[in-house]
Design a protein around this motif. Sequence first.
Motif, short mmCIF file in Angstrom:
data_model
loop_
_atom_site.label_atom_id
_atom_site.label_comp_id
_atom_site.label_asym_id
_atom_site.label_seq_id
_atom_site.Cartn_x
_atom_site.Cartn_y
_atom_site.Cartn_z
N ALA A 15 0.83 -1.20 0.00
CA ALA A 15 0.00 0.00 0.00
C ALA A 15 0.87 1.26 0.00
CB ALA A 15 -0.93 0.00 1.21
N LEU A 16 1.97 1.24 0.74
CA LEU A 16 2.88 2.39 0.76
C LEU A 16 3.50 2.63 -0.61
CD1 LEU A 16 4.80 1.86 4.14
CD2 LEU A 16 2.97 3.50 3.68
N GLN A 17 3.81 1.55 -1.33
CA GLN A 17 4.46 1.70 -2.63
C GLN A 17 3.53 2.34 -3.66
OE1 GLN A 17 7.80 0.91 -2.53
NE2 GLN A 17 7.09 0.60 -0.44
N LEU A 18 2.24 2.22 -3.45
CA LEU A 18 1.27 2.77 -4.40
C LEU A 18 0.94 4.23 -4.12
CD1 LEU A 18 -1.09 -0.33 -4.61
CD2 LEU A 18 0.62 0.39 -6.28
N MET A 19 1.47 4.78 -3.04
CA MET A 19 1.26 6.19 -2.70
C MET A 19 2.38 7.05 -3.27
SD MET A 19 0.44 5.98 1.36
CE MET A 19 -0.75 4.82 2.04
N PRO A 20 2.14 8.35 -3.49
CA PRO A 20 3.25 9.26 -3.74
C PRO A 20 4.26 9.16 -2.59
CG PRO A 20 1.16 10.35 -4.17
CD PRO A 20 0.83 9.03 -3.54
N GLN B 238 -3.82 12.94 5.47
CA GLN B 238 -5.22 12.69 5.16
C GLN B 238 -5.36 11.89 3.87
OE1 GLN B 238 -6.74 16.72 5.15
NE2 GLN B 238 -7.31 16.64 7.32
N ARG B 239 -4.57 12.24 2.86
CA ARG B 239 -4.66 11.53 1.59
C ARG B 239 -4.12 10.10 1.72
NH1 ARG B 239 -3.34 16.79 0.04
NH2 ARG B 239 -1.11 16.36 -0.01
N ALA B 240 -3.03 9.93 2.49
CA ALA B 240 -2.46 8.59 2.67
C ALA B 240 -3.42 7.70 3.45
CB ALA B 240 -1.12 8.70 3.40
N ARG B 241 -4.03 8.23 4.49
CA ARG B 241 -4.99 7.44 5.26
C ARG B 241 -6.20 7.07 4.43
NH1 ARG B 241 -4.65 11.28 10.66
NH2 ARG B 241 -2.67 10.46 11.49
N ALA B 242 -6.66 8.01 3.60
CA ALA B 242 -7.80 7.72 2.72
C ALA B 242 -7.44 6.62 1.73
CB ALA B 242 -8.22 9.00 1.99
N ALA B 243 -6.20 6.62 1.23
CA ALA B 243 -5.78 5.57 0.31
C ALA B 243 -5.77 4.21 0.99
CB ALA B 243 -4.39 5.89 -0.25
N LEU B 244 -5.34 4.17 2.25
CA LEU B 244 -5.36 2.91 2.99
C LEU B 244 -6.80 2.45 3.24
CD1 LEU B 244 -2.55 3.29 5.68
CD2 LEU B 244 -2.49 2.01 3.55
#
Length: 354
Positions: free
Chosen positions: A142-147, A183-189
Amino acid sequence: MLERARAGDPDAFRDLTEPYRRELRLHCYRILGSLTDAEDLLQETLVAAWRGLKQFEGRASLRGWLYRIATNRCLNALRDAGRRIPAEPVPPFQPPEPNRRGEVTWLQPYPDTLLEHLPEPAPGPETRYETREAVELAFVVALQLMPPRQAAALVLCDVLGYPRGEVAAMLGTTETAVKGALQRARAALDARPAGGRPPAPLAGSGDEQRLTRRFAEAFMAADIERVVALLTDDAWLSMPPAPHEYHGIPAVAEFLRISMAYPGNRRTVLVPTGANGQPAFGVYHAESDETPASPAGLIVLTLTGGRICAITRFHTNHLFARFRLPESHSASRPGMPAAPRAAQPPARSRRRLE
């Protein structure tokens, strides 16, 4: 010790930084997804710290200063060189057409032996994940798929417990920007399918040992029906650095049927280990009972309740030594049963990713 290190004493510098090396390597791994890259960036971090120690003014803790260097070195590596995509391996047989293609083909497993003696971060308002929970394969993917800066902010705040103001200083940005990235990272998770699955059996528990032993016995016997019987209906199989992914029991069973049939007389041995806080096996193949079995990748299992929901087969024979796995295995010996793993405390957060 700090003054001696500043004066150029390498032994003092080593003693000063040794307590943080394991956690810094894990930090780099979370951001990069690759053990090989993480070890390279750890060395770069320590070299940069050695060269810049005279400029360390002590306004932040030494640990925080090292994390600042490590984080920015990782971000620079991603920005300057781009993601190093490994070459896609060519299988010796014709695999079935995958029903998905994975994006994170550079992913590598992380040895459980490197997770030993890691400190848990002090609980804080931002901390959401235990150390081991935040190294599970699903979390790292999941971390790898984030900016990258979003991933860095999430790890620094939600895993390591640093306050947003300190993270802003580490990343050279504002606290408002860090809040937005979080906020964006948590929403992605939150948007990734968790499936409402029951939690995995506790590491080292009898339930985990029985399940992994049944898998090992069925896999070594090439008994596809017994392997499939251990899977959830939505189980999937992936094979980094190959992008092929097989989702659902029919797709997984078809791949296993074809791969296990090549070549027909090959013997498979599984040797237990641990990766990313999950049960794992070193895979060995031998052409006959009289020849030694050679490394043939690592398998990491993701468990839920009393079933297996993901099988990740890594083509990473060069990492066997990092997992304390032998370079070869006597094909005349039976496959080793799954050994007990160290028990883990229950996670603080129930927001686990499957």
